[in-house]
Write an enzyme that holds these catalytic residues in place. Structure first.
Site, PDB file in Angstrom:
ATOM      1  N   ILE A  23     -22.111  60.665 -67.499  1.00  0.00           N
ATOM      2  CA  ILE A  23     -21.448  62.613 -67.778  1.00  0.00           C
ATOM      3  C   ILE A  23     -22.324  62.508 -66.116  1.00  0.00           C
ATOM      4  CG2 ILE A  23     -23.333  64.770 -67.922  1.00  0.00           C
ATOM      5  CD1 ILE A  23     -23.925  63.989 -70.833  1.00  0.00           C
ATOM      6  N   ASN A  95     -28.670  66.019 -63.362  1.00  0.00           N
ATOM      7  CA  ASN A  95     -28.517  65.760 -64.528  1.00  0.00           C
ATOM      8  C   ASN A  95     -29.214  64.371 -64.833  1.00  0.00           C
ATOM      9  OD1 ASN A  95     -26.683  64.236 -66.056  1.00  0.00           O
ATOM     10  ND2 ASN A  95     -26.607  63.036 -65.026  1.00  0.00           N
ATOM     11  N   SER A 148     -29.725  69.540 -73.109  1.00  0.00           N
ATOM     12  CA  SER A 148     -29.439  69.055 -73.819  1.00  0.00           C
ATOM     13  C   SER A 148     -29.714  70.243 -75.031  1.00  0.00           C
ATOM     14  CB  SER A 148     -30.381  67.584 -74.523  1.00  0.00           C
ATOM     15  OG  SER A 148     -29.748  67.071 -75.769  1.00  0.00           O
ATOM     16  N   TYR A 163     -38.443  63.476 -75.399  1.00  0.00           N
ATOM     17  CA  TYR A 163     -37.261  64.077 -74.853  1.00  0.00           C
ATOM     18  C   TYR A 163     -36.969  65.821 -74.951  1.00  0.00           C
ATOM     19  CZ  TYR A 163     -32.279  63.864 -73.956  1.00  0.00           C
ATOM     20  OH  TYR A 163     -30.821  64.237 -73.750  1.00  0.00           O
ATOM     21  N   LYS A 167     -36.105  68.504 -72.799  1.00  0.00           N
ATOM     22  CA  LYS A 167     -35.213  69.785 -72.098  1.00  0.00           C
ATOM     23  C   LYS A 167     -35.241  71.166 -72.527  1.00  0.00           C
ATOM     24  CE  LYS A 167     -32.536  65.927 -71.865  1.00  0.00           C
ATOM     25  NZ  LYS A 167     -31.664  65.920 -70.365  1.00  0.00           N
ATOM     26  N   ILE A 196     -23.290  62.951 -76.567  1.00  0.00           N
ATOM     27  CA  ILE A 196     -21.356  62.518 -75.676  1.00  0.00           C
ATOM     28  C   ILE A 196     -21.581  60.926 -75.678  1.00  0.00           C
ATOM     29  CG2 ILE A 196     -20.619  62.790 -73.659  1.00  0.00           C
ATOM     30  CD1 ILE A 196     -20.734  65.635 -74.803  1.00  0.00           C
ATOM     31  N   THR A 198     -21.743  57.602 -73.886  1.00  0.00           N
ATOM     32  CA  THR A 198     -22.003  57.589 -72.687  1.00  0.00           C
ATOM     33  C   THR A 198     -23.201  55.940 -73.250  1.00  0.00           C
ATOM     34  OG1 THR A 198     -24.163  58.316 -72.281  1.00  0.00           O
ATOM     35  CG2 THR A 198     -22.365  59.756 -71.444  1.00  0.00           C
TER      36      THR A 198
HETATM   37  N1  LIG Z   1     -25.110  61.593 -73.747  1.00  0.00           N
HETATM   38  C1  LIG Z   1     -25.623  62.219 -74.672  1.00  0.00           C
HETATM   39  O1  LIG Z   1     -25.276  62.239 -75.595  1.00  0.00           O
HETATM   40  C2  LIG Z   1     -26.455  63.659 -73.716  1.00  0.00           C
HETATM   41  C3  LIG Z   1     -26.244  64.156 -74.370  1.00  0.00           C
HETATM   42  C4  LIG Z   1     -26.889  65.730 -73.950  1.00  0.00           C
HETATM   43  C5  LIG Z   1     -27.898  65.579 -72.985  1.00  0.00           C
HETATM   44  N2  LIG Z   1     -27.791  64.178 -72.247  1.00  0.00           N
HETATM   45  C6  LIG Z   1     -28.569  64.187 -70.259  1.00  0.00           C
HETATM   46  O2  LIG Z   1     -27.523  63.827 -70.029  1.00  0.00           O
HETATM   47  C7  LIG Z   1     -28.183  63.289 -68.569  1.00  0.00           C
HETATM   48  C8  LIG Z   1     -27.363  62.365 -68.148  1.00  0.00           C
HETATM   49  O3  LIG Z   1     -26.984  60.865 -69.523  1.00  0.00           O
HETATM   50  P1  LIG Z   1     -26.098  60.444 -69.872  1.00  0.00           P
HETATM   51  O4  LIG Z   1     -25.663  59.719 -71.237  1.00  0.00           O
HETATM   52  O5  LIG Z   1     -25.352  59.756 -69.024  1.00  0.00           O
HETATM   53  O6  LIG Z   1     -26.471  58.951 -69.429  1.00  0.00           O
HETATM   54  P2  LIG Z   1     -26.594  57.731 -68.738  1.00  0.00           P
HETATM   55  O7  LIG Z   1     -28.099  56.373 -68.666  1.00  0.00           O
HETATM   56  O8  LIG Z   1     -25.470  57.369 -69.015  1.00  0.00           O
HETATM   57  O9  LIG Z   1     -27.282  57.624 -67.105  1.00  0.00           O
HETATM   58  C9  LIG Z   1     -28.391  58.532 -66.712  1.00  0.00           C
HETATM   59  C10 LIG Z   1     -28.028  57.934 -65.153  1.00  0.00           C
HETATM   60  O10 LIG Z   1     -29.801  58.185 -65.063  1.00  0.00           O
HETATM   61  C11 LIG Z   1     -29.725  57.545 -63.976  1.00  0.00           C
HETATM   62  N3  LIG Z   1     -31.494  57.601 -63.819  1.00  0.00           N
HETATM   63  C12 LIG Z   1     -31.954  57.330 -64.612  1.00  0.00           C
HETATM   64  N4  LIG Z   1     -33.296  57.486 -64.317  1.00  0.00           N
HETATM   65  C13 LIG Z   1     -33.684  57.812 -63.011  1.00  0.00           C
HETATM   66  C14 LIG Z   1     -34.227  58.326 -62.001  1.00  0.00           C
HETATM   67  N5  LIG Z   1     -35.530  57.730 -61.848  1.00  0.00           N
HETATM   68  N6  LIG Z   1     -33.725  59.344 -60.821  1.00  0.00           N
HETATM   69  C15 LIG Z   1     -32.341  58.498 -60.196  1.00  0.00           C
HETATM   70  N7  LIG Z   1     -31.416  57.799 -61.526  1.00  0.00           N
HETATM   71  C16 LIG Z   1     -31.834  58.225 -62.871  1.00  0.00           C
HETATM   72  C17 LIG Z   1     -29.228  56.419 -64.605  1.00  0.00           C
HETATM   73  O11 LIG Z   1     -29.649  55.165 -63.534  1.00  0.00           O
HETATM   74  C18 LIG Z   1     -27.882  56.243 -64.854  1.00  0.00           C
HETATM   75  O12 LIG Z   1     -27.460  56.383 -64.208  1.00  0.00           O
HETATM   76  C19 LIG Z   1     -29.099  63.218 -68.840  1.00  0.00           C
HETATM   77  O13 LIG Z   1     -30.651  63.941 -68.790  1.00  0.00           O
HETATM   78  C20 LIG Z   1     -28.649  62.639 -70.255  1.00  0.00           C
HETATM   79  O14 LIG Z   1     -30.736  63.421 -71.376  1.00  0.00           O
HETATM   80  C21 LIG Z   1     -26.830  63.115 -72.929  1.00  0.00           C
END
Ligand SMILES: NC(=O)c1ccc[n+]([C@@H]2O[C@H](COP(=O)([O-])OP(=O)(O)OC[C@H]3O[C@@H](n4cnc5c(N)ncnc54)[C@H](O)[C@@H]3O)[C@@H](O)[C@H]2O)c1
Length: 258
Positions: A23, A95, A148, A163, A167, A196, A198
């Site tokens: 994201i 994020n 989220s 989690y 959130k 989403i 990912t």
């Molecule tokens: N994918 C989903 O379904 C979904 C739904 C709702 C919310 N989210 C939220 O969206 C955000 C992004 O999620 P995503 O699906 O892209 O996840 P992802 O795992 O693909 O990407 C997360 C990124 O965060 C980085 N990261 C992790 N820990 C870190 C730290 N301590 N410091 C700096 N960077 C760090 C990782 O290296 C990675 O690049 C998150 O907050 C997640 O909770 C995701």
């Protein structure tokens, strides 16, 4: 100024935590496409560099800054480096997040703290660093936090109490900062995505087998794509959302409606 013009972000500067992939990467690309220079702040420095190199092909400046959002020193260093390179900060997308799927009865305190540390403390530290910089600059700014749909509902069947709690806290933190920083014209909003596709969802051994079940429960019968969150982020980042602050935006294909 026309509405399309208000969506432009030319010469603005942004940082995106967790921007190396998923994201964060998609939204960093959207900000860059609208003209913003972007710092990719991610714990994975190598992937962050690759993402920054991709963004530069859009004709903006992009840098990778290896950052651990759970460390105040690391966040401060990222902020300093960003300001040195770009001269300031207009947009912060806080994020970075992780999810552990563990039953509450079996969860260790270490596991609980790990999730809260990245998802809540990380958002606080990065939003605080952004707010301090924006207050110093005196020209306002926009902070967008990733919450989220798990702040609004309890996901099922997978257990993820830390989690979900983290959130929900992100939304209340967002509102608190919006009220405190309104006098500086710093707007603070959050987005609450549904499922989403990912790495976090598609490549998690715990979650991948559940996708069919999630899609069955969803009114639109599918997960979202990261690019389907781009428009709300661009809207919140720029002048089109000048009266929007302290709000949370659920983007979930109506998942939380049923
Ligand atoms: N994918 C989903 O379904 C979904 C739904 C709702 C919310 N989210 C939220 O969206 C955000 C992004 O999620 P995503 O699906 O892209 O996840 P992802 O795992 O693909 O990407 C997360 C990124 O965060 C980085 N990261 C992790 N820990 C870190 C730290 N301590 N410091 C700096 N960077 C760090 C990782 O290296 C990675 O690049 C998150 O907050 C997640 O909770 C995701």
């Amino acid at each position: 100024m026309g509405i399309l013009e208000k969506m432009r972000l030319d010469n603005r500067t942004a940082f995106v935590t967790g921007g190396a992939r998923g994201i964060g990467k998609s939204i960093a690309a959207a900000l860059a496409e609208c003209g913003a220079n972007v710092a990719i702040a991610d714990i994975d420095g190598q992937e962050a560099s690759a993402t920054a190199a991709e963004l530069e092909t859009l004709g903006v400046k992009a840098v990778a800054v290896e950052t651990d959002v759970t460390s105040p020193e690391s966040v401060e260093a990222m902020m300093r480096q960003m300001v040195d390179i770009f001269g300031g900060l207009d947009i912060a997308f806080c994020n970075a997040g992780i999810c552990l799927n563990v039953k509450a009865s079996e969860q260790t305190f270490e596991e609980w703290k790990k999730v809260i540390d990245v998802n809540l403390h990380g958002v606080f530290l990065t939003a605080q660093a952004a707010g301090r910089q924006m207050i110093k600059q005196g020209r306002g700014g926009s902070i967008i936090n990733t919450a989220s749909m798990s702040a609004h509902i309890v996901n099922s069947p997978q257990p993820q109490c830390a989690y979900n709690a983290s959130k929900a806290a992100v939304i209340q933190l967002t509102k608190s900062l919006a009220v405190e920083w309104a006098e500086y014209n710093i707007r603070v909003n959050s987005i609450s995505p549904g499922y989403i596709g990912t790495e976090l969802t598609l490549n998690s051994p715990a979650l991948k087998p559940l996708i069919e079940e999630w899609n069955r429960c969803s009114p639109v019968h599918r997960m979202g794509r990261p690019d389907e969150l781009q428009a709300i982020a661009v809207y919140l980042a720029g002048d089109a959302s000048s009266f929007t602050t302290g709000s949370d935006f659920i983007i979930d294909g109506a998942f939380t409606c049923v």
